[in-house]
Write an enzyme that holds these catalytic residues in place. Structure first.
Site, PDB file in Angstrom:
ATOM      1  N   VAL A  62       2.533  13.956  -4.293  1.00  0.00           N
ATOM      2  CA  VAL A  62       1.956  14.882  -3.308  1.00  0.00           C
ATOM      3  C   VAL A  62       0.430  14.863  -3.337  1.00  0.00           C
ATOM      4  O   VAL A  62      -0.218  15.805  -2.895  1.00  0.00           O
ATOM      5  CB  VAL A  62       2.483  16.326  -3.533  1.00  0.00           C
ATOM      6  CG1 VAL A  62       3.941  16.430  -3.159  1.00  0.00           C
ATOM      7  CG2 VAL A  62       2.247  16.789  -4.979  1.00  0.00           C
TER       8      VAL A  62
ATOM      9  N   LYS B 190       2.955  10.121  -0.834  1.00  0.00           N
ATOM     10  CA  LYS B 190       2.104  10.608   0.262  1.00  0.00           C
ATOM     11  C   LYS B 190       2.799  11.641   1.150  1.00  0.00           C
ATOM     12  O   LYS B 190       2.518  11.749   2.333  1.00  0.00           O
ATOM     13  CB  LYS B 190       1.537   9.425   1.071  1.00  0.00           C
ATOM     14  CG  LYS B 190       0.757   8.436   0.187  1.00  0.00           C
ATOM     15  CD  LYS B 190      -0.061   7.417   0.931  1.00  0.00           C
ATOM     16  CE  LYS B 190      -1.435   7.908   1.283  1.00  0.00           C
ATOM     17  NZ  LYS B 190      -2.389   6.823   1.595  1.00  0.00           N
TER      18      LYS B 190
ATOM     19  N   GLY C 205      -4.661  -4.421  -3.556  1.00  0.00           N
ATOM     20  CA  GLY C 205      -5.681  -3.389  -3.749  1.00  0.00           C
ATOM     21  C   GLY C 205      -4.953  -2.186  -4.303  1.00  0.00           C
ATOM     22  O   GLY C 205      -4.212  -1.535  -3.577  1.00  0.00           O
ATOM     23  N   HIS C 206      -5.085  -1.925  -5.580  1.00  0.00           N
ATOM     24  CA  HIS C 206      -4.280  -0.914  -6.267  1.00  0.00           C
ATOM     25  C   HIS C 206      -5.177   0.230  -6.735  1.00  0.00           C
ATOM     26  O   HIS C 206      -6.008   0.050  -7.623  1.00  0.00           O
ATOM     27  CB  HIS C 206      -3.533  -1.560  -7.443  1.00  0.00           C
ATOM     28  CG  HIS C 206      -2.450  -2.493  -6.995  1.00  0.00           C
ATOM     29  ND1 HIS C 206      -1.663  -3.212  -7.851  1.00  0.00           N
ATOM     30  CD2 HIS C 206      -2.004  -2.795  -5.743  1.00  0.00           C
ATOM     31  CE1 HIS C 206      -0.780  -3.929  -7.153  1.00  0.00           C
ATOM     32  NE2 HIS C 206      -0.978  -3.693  -5.867  1.00  0.00           N
TER      33      HIS C 206
ATOM     34  N   THR D 274      -5.800 -11.467   3.787  1.00  0.00           N
ATOM     35  CA  THR D 274      -6.924 -10.776   3.151  1.00  0.00           C
ATOM     36  C   THR D 274      -8.094 -11.731   2.909  1.00  0.00           C
ATOM     37  O   THR D 274      -9.149 -11.305   2.458  1.00  0.00           O
ATOM     38  CB  THR D 274      -6.490 -10.197   1.791  1.00  0.00           C
ATOM     39  OG1 THR D 274      -6.025 -11.281   0.975  1.00  0.00           O
ATOM     40  CG2 THR D 274      -5.385  -9.165   1.951  1.00  0.00           C
TER      41      THR D 274
ATOM     42  N   LYS E 184       1.826   2.145  -5.047  1.00  0.00           N
ATOM     43  CA  LYS E 184       2.404   1.560  -6.273  1.00  0.00           C
ATOM     44  C   LYS E 184       1.530   1.871  -7.483  1.00  0.00           C
ATOM     45  O   LYS E 184       2.022   2.264  -8.540  1.00  0.00           O
ATOM     46  CB  LYS E 184       2.532   0.027  -6.118  1.00  0.00           C
ATOM     47  CG  LYS E 184       3.496  -0.406  -5.036  1.00  0.00           C
ATOM     48  CD  LYS E 184       3.550  -1.917  -4.889  1.00  0.00           C
ATOM     49  CE  LYS E 184       2.295  -2.536  -4.327  1.00  0.00           C
ATOM     50  NZ  LYS E 184       1.977  -2.153  -2.937  1.00  0.00           N
TER      51      LYS E 184
ATOM     52  N   ASP F 146       0.815  -1.224   0.000  1.00  0.00           N
ATOM     53  CA  ASP F 146       0.000   0.000   0.000  1.00  0.00           C
ATOM     54  C   ASP F 146       0.843   1.267   0.000  1.00  0.00           C
ATOM     55  O   ASP F 146       0.443   2.296   0.560  1.00  0.00           O
ATOM     56  CB  ASP F 146      -0.963   0.013   1.212  1.00  0.00           C
ATOM     57  CG  ASP F 146      -1.855  -1.206   1.235  1.00  0.00           C
ATOM     58  OD1 ASP F 146      -2.238  -1.664   0.147  1.00  0.00           O
ATOM     59  OD2 ASP F 146      -2.154  -1.705   2.334  1.00  0.00           O
ATOM     60  N   GLU F 147       1.973   1.221  -0.641  1.00  0.00           N
ATOM     61  CA  GLU F 147       2.878   2.381  -0.672  1.00  0.00           C
ATOM     62  C   GLU F 147       2.428   3.427  -1.686  1.00  0.00           C
ATOM     63  O   GLU F 147       2.978   4.538  -1.713  1.00  0.00           O
ATOM     64  CB  GLU F 147       4.312   1.924  -1.037  1.00  0.00           C
ATOM     65  CG  GLU F 147       4.957   0.981  -0.031  1.00  0.00           C
ATOM     66  CD  GLU F 147       4.698  -0.484  -0.378  1.00  0.00           C
ATOM     67  OE1 GLU F 147       3.839  -0.767  -1.246  1.00  0.00           O
ATOM     68  OE2 GLU F 147       5.351  -1.357   0.235  1.00  0.00           O
TER      69      GLU F 147
ATOM     70  N   GLN G 139       1.947  -6.117  -3.120  1.00  0.00           N
ATOM     71  CA  GLN G 139       2.443  -6.227  -1.736  1.00  0.00           C
ATOM     72  C   GLN G 139       3.740  -5.417  -1.586  1.00  0.00           C
ATOM     73  O   GLN G 139       3.926  -4.431  -2.271  1.00  0.00           O
ATOM     74  CB  GLN G 139       2.625  -7.699  -1.312  1.00  0.00           C
ATOM     75  CG  GLN G 139       1.307  -8.454  -1.167  1.00  0.00           C
ATOM     76  CD  GLN G 139       0.719  -8.957  -2.464  1.00  0.00           C
ATOM     77  OE1 GLN G 139       1.371  -9.625  -3.240  1.00  0.00           O
ATOM     78  NE2 GLN G 139      -0.538  -8.641  -2.719  1.00  0.00           N
TER      79      GLN G 139
HETATM   80  P1  GDP Z   1      -0.785   0.249  -3.575  1.00  0.00           P
HETATM   81  O1  GDP Z   1      -1.357  -1.022  -3.059  1.00  0.00           O
HETATM   82  O2  GDP Z   1       0.671   0.386  -3.279  1.00  0.00           O
HETATM   83  O3  GDP Z   1      -1.100   0.501  -5.020  1.00  0.00           O
HETATM   84  O4  GDP Z   1      -1.490   1.421  -2.739  1.00  0.00           O
HETATM   85  P2  GDP Z   1      -3.059   1.526  -2.349  1.00  0.00           P
HETATM   86  O5  GDP Z   1      -3.831   1.936  -3.539  1.00  0.00           O
HETATM   87  O6  GDP Z   1      -3.506   0.318  -1.611  1.00  0.00           O
HETATM   88  O7  GDP Z   1      -3.000   2.663  -1.248  1.00  0.00           O
HETATM   89  C1  GDP Z   1      -2.473   3.912  -1.513  1.00  0.00           C
HETATM   90  C2  GDP Z   1      -3.546   4.957  -1.198  1.00  0.00           C
HETATM   91  O8  GDP Z   1      -2.944   6.239  -1.143  1.00  0.00           O
HETATM   92  C3  GDP Z   1      -4.630   5.069  -2.260  1.00  0.00           C
HETATM   93  O9  GDP Z   1      -5.827   5.464  -1.645  1.00  0.00           O
HETATM   94  C4  GDP Z   1      -4.107   6.156  -3.178  1.00  0.00           C
HETATM   95  O10 GDP Z   1      -5.148   6.832  -3.881  1.00  0.00           O
HETATM   96  C5  GDP Z   1      -3.458   7.072  -2.182  1.00  0.00           C
HETATM   97  N1  GDP Z   1      -2.286   7.821  -2.670  1.00  0.00           N
HETATM   98  C6  GDP Z   1      -1.286   7.421  -3.495  1.00  0.00           C
HETATM   99  N2  GDP Z   1      -0.326   8.374  -3.595  1.00  0.00           N
HETATM  100  C7  GDP Z   1      -0.741   9.390  -2.801  1.00  0.00           C
HETATM  101  C8  GDP Z   1      -0.168  10.648  -2.441  1.00  0.00           C
HETATM  102  O11 GDP Z   1       0.932  11.015  -2.856  1.00  0.00           O
HETATM  103  N3  GDP Z   1      -0.875  11.426  -1.564  1.00  0.00           N
HETATM  104  C9  GDP Z   1      -2.071  11.040  -1.054  1.00  0.00           C
HETATM  105  N4  GDP Z   1      -2.685  11.851  -0.204  1.00  0.00           N
HETATM  106  N5  GDP Z   1      -2.630   9.854  -1.361  1.00  0.00           N
HETATM  107  C10 GDP Z   1      -1.969   9.053  -2.208  1.00  0.00           C
HETATM  108  P1  IMO Z   2      -0.933  -4.249  -2.178  1.00  0.00           P
HETATM  109  O1  IMO Z   2      -0.501  -4.829  -3.496  1.00  0.00           O
HETATM  110  C1  IMO Z   2      -0.859  -4.620   2.160  1.00  0.00           C
HETATM  111  C2  IMO Z   2      -0.950  -8.679   3.792  1.00  0.00           C
HETATM  112  C3  IMO Z   2      -2.186  -9.128   4.563  1.00  0.00           C
HETATM  113  C4  IMO Z   2      -1.532 -10.071   5.550  1.00  0.00           C
HETATM  114  C5  IMO Z   2      -0.453 -10.753   4.714  1.00  0.00           C
HETATM  115  C6  IMO Z   2      -0.849 -12.080   4.118  1.00  0.00           C
HETATM  116  O2  IMO Z   2      -2.233  -3.541  -2.235  1.00  0.00           O
HETATM  117  O3  IMO Z   2       0.169  -3.464  -1.553  1.00  0.00           O
HETATM  118  P2  IMO Z   2      -2.459 -12.749   2.100  1.00  0.00           P
HETATM  119  O4  IMO Z   2      -3.910 -12.452   1.846  1.00  0.00           O
HETATM  120  O5  IMO Z   2      -1.543 -12.231   1.055  1.00  0.00           O
HETATM  121  O6  IMO Z   2      -2.200 -14.180   2.401  1.00  0.00           O
HETATM  122  O7  IMO Z   2      -2.111 -11.966   3.466  1.00  0.00           O
HETATM  123  O8  IMO Z   2      -0.152  -9.846   3.663  1.00  0.00           O
HETATM  124  N1  IMO Z   2      -1.217  -8.177   2.428  1.00  0.00           N
HETATM  125  C7  IMO Z   2      -1.132  -6.884   2.077  1.00  0.00           C
HETATM  126  N2  IMO Z   2      -0.894  -5.776   2.832  1.00  0.00           N
HETATM  127  N3  IMO Z   2      -1.008  -4.511   0.825  1.00  0.00           N
HETATM  128  C8  IMO Z   2      -1.213  -5.605   0.061  1.00  0.00           C
HETATM  129  O9  IMO Z   2      -1.234  -5.550  -1.278  1.00  0.00           O
HETATM  130  C9  IMO Z   2      -1.329  -6.865   0.684  1.00  0.00           C
HETATM  131  N4  IMO Z   2      -1.547  -8.118   0.255  1.00  0.00           N
HETATM  132  C10 IMO Z   2      -1.454  -8.901   1.320  1.00  0.00           C
HETATM  133  O10 IMO Z   2      -2.818  -8.046   5.202  1.00  0.00           O
HETATM  134  O11 IMO Z   2      -0.884  -9.358   6.559  1.00  0.00           O
HETATM  135 MG    MG Z   3      -2.895  -1.663  -1.789  1.00  0.00          MG
END
Ligand code: GDP
Ligand code: IMO
Ligand code: MG
Length: 429
Positions: free
Chosen positions: A416, A332, A40-41, A129, A16, A13-14, A225
């Site tokens: 940002v 972020k 979850g992207h 998950t 990506k 959830d960085e 991940q």
């Molecule tokens: P991923 O799994 O690494 O693709 O990240 P996620 O989509 O799960 O979570 C990132 C969250 O931060 C999402 O809700 C994005 O819309 C949001 N996001 C991404 N980059 C930024 C940023 O630079 N600033 C803010 N405020 N939100 C961001």
């Molecule tokens: P993205 O691609 C954050 C975590 C789960 C749990 C562990 C194992 O959006 O960054 P799993 O269902 O894979 O067997 O769960 O990994 N986890 C994530 N945490 N972002 C994810 O994906 C994740 N996918 C799995 O919360 O701790």
């Molecule tokens: Mg995610």
């Protein structure tokens, strides 16, 4: 732009997907290579939001191809939901979305097994998950899995499902003391209905990527991940069931390492984690609550609140080492806008002894104490900044300090805001 791999440098959830969407403009083919619908992207373009679990995050560009590679565990139902949503909203995937016939399928009983394992009374709970990821990869490793290409021979597919079903039922009921509520007949009926739709996307994606690369097309590999969730290099057993580091792109897409020019680590400017397991810089207090609120830190797949804490350079150094990162993308930064003081963990201590490297085994993590330094905040809104010079001096100093702590790897971009345009390019590739 060269061929590049994008991976998460922390616990997922960085940001990506936001970065991949941004970089897709100068790529031709986007390839997911591991994980499954546990990902979850989130992509937001002109206030339109998509959360992808299966479909690669580059799909928003009508002229780019997207691939689900052999290393992914493929959730057919989720895939079709996303295809339908995209189509309804006017994004055609026709002729530009491909699925590997070698990818293993996540079937309904894998999800039931995942959930039964997590709800059993004894043993370690990972906080998965619940998307069936572990059981699907376990079948793959045990050579009892069912692959997407198996849909081509319906009779053989039926027999494989029947065999797998009775084995899963036994495990759920006799080992975990649960009940498997589903029967094989409705599963088969459902897959019979969708099989032709799925097969229309299926191809030899490794060959597709090879030919694309030979023709001078630019490949972008989309990790899911993050490094500390890697099955080998993460905080085992609190990890996912695939390799999440850059090396996995080669095996999970079927391409050779020499085709890769860069590995980009996506780094959130603080730290989050969903699920159980160690998290040295966690702020299980009002500060963590504040980060969660400012960052909207709730899981894109499960909606669970993400655990939040300060930036931990020790874990990002681990990502630089294990993926050979050649660029960092910092995300972020705007979430820290209101903080008057921001802490960063420079290293750990165990019994007063300095530790700069992330411990390679979880048993060594128990006693680590994070050591912080404090940086002054900027207390200004960054969401409108578009160049590095637009950033207030304290924000620039914060970025510079994070880079210094992470082997001075060049910064590709600073994000940002969640929108595609809220991106500051620093050192492009
Ligand atoms: P991923 O799994 O690494 O693709 O990240 P996620 O989509 O799960 O979570 C990132 C969250 O931060 C999402 O809700 C994005 O819309 C949001 N996001 C991404 N980059 C930024 C940023 O630079 N600033 C803010 N405020 N939100 C961001
Ligand atoms: P993205 O691609 C954050 C975590 C789960 C749990 C562990 C194992 O959006 O960054 P799993 O269902 O894979 O067997 O769960 O990994 N986890 C994530 N945490 N972002 C994810 O994906 C994740 N996918 C799995 O919360 O701790
Ligand atoms: Mg995610």
């Amino acid at each position: 732009m060269a061929n590049l791999i994008v991976i998460g440098a922390q616990w997922g959830d960085e940001g990506k997907a936001k970065t991949i969407d941004y970089l897709t403009e100068r790529s031709d083919v986007v390839i997911r290579f591991q994980g499954g619908a546990n990902a979850g992207h989130t992509v937001i373009v002109d206030s339109q939001k998509f959360v992808f679990h299966m479909v690669p995050s580059g799909i928003m560009y009508p002229d780019k191809s997207c691939i689900i590679g052999n290393g992914v565990v493929f959730d057919a139902e989720q895939f079709l939901r996303e295809v339908d949503e995209l189509t309804e909203k006017g994004f055609s995937v026709e002729g530009r979305l491909f699925v590997s016939d070698q990818a293993h399928m996540v079937l309904p009983y894998h999800k039931a097994l995942d959930q039964a394992a997590e709800s059993r009374k004894s043993g370690v709970t990972i906080g998965t998950t619940g998307r069936g990821i572990g059981p699907a990869y376990a079948d793959k490793a045990a050579r009892t899995g069912i692959r997407v290409g198996d849909l081509r021979d319906w009779d053989a597919f039926e027999a494989k499902i029947a065999a797998a079903y009775s084995q899963k039922k036994d495990t759920i009921e006799k080992v975990y003391g649960g009940t498997l509520k589903m029967e094989p007949a409705p599963i088969l009926e459902q897959y019979k209905t969708i099989k032709d739709r799925i097969l229309a996307f299926v191809t030899d994606t490794s060959h597709f990527a090879f030919e694309a690369s030979r023709a001078g097309k630019r490949l972008l590999f989309e990790g899911a991940q993050g490094t500390l969730l890697d099955i080998d290099h993460g905080t085992y057993p609190f990890v996912t069931s695939s390799n999440t580091i850059a090396g996995a792109a080669c095996t999970g897409a079927g391409i050779g390492p020499c085709a890769i020019d860069h590995a980009v680590g996506i780094v959130k400017t603080y730290t989050t984690r969903v699920g159980n397991g160690p998290f040295p810089t966690e702020q299980d207090n009002a500060m963590g609550e504040r980060l969660r609120k400012e960052g909207g830190e709730f899981g894109a797949t499960t909606g669970r609140p993400r655990r939040c804490g300060w930036f931990d350079s020790v874990i990002v150094r681990k990502a630089v080492q294990t993926s050979g990162l050649t660029r960092l993308a910092l995300t972020k930064l705007d979430v820290l806008n209101t903080f008057e003081e921001i802490k960063v963990c420079t290293h750990y201590e165990i019994d007063g002894k300095r530790i700069d490297q992330f411990p390679s085994h979880i048993s060594l993590l128990e006693k680590v104490v994070p050591v912080y330094e404090s940086l002054p905040g900027w207390e200004r809104d960054l969401s409108g900044c578009r160049t590095i010079d637009d950033l207030p001096e304290n924000a620039r100093k914060y970025v510079r300090r994070l880079q210094e702590l992470c082997y001075n790897v060049p910064i590709l971009l600073v994000s940002v805001g969640p929108e595609r345009r809220q991106t500051i390019e620093v050192d492009p590739v």
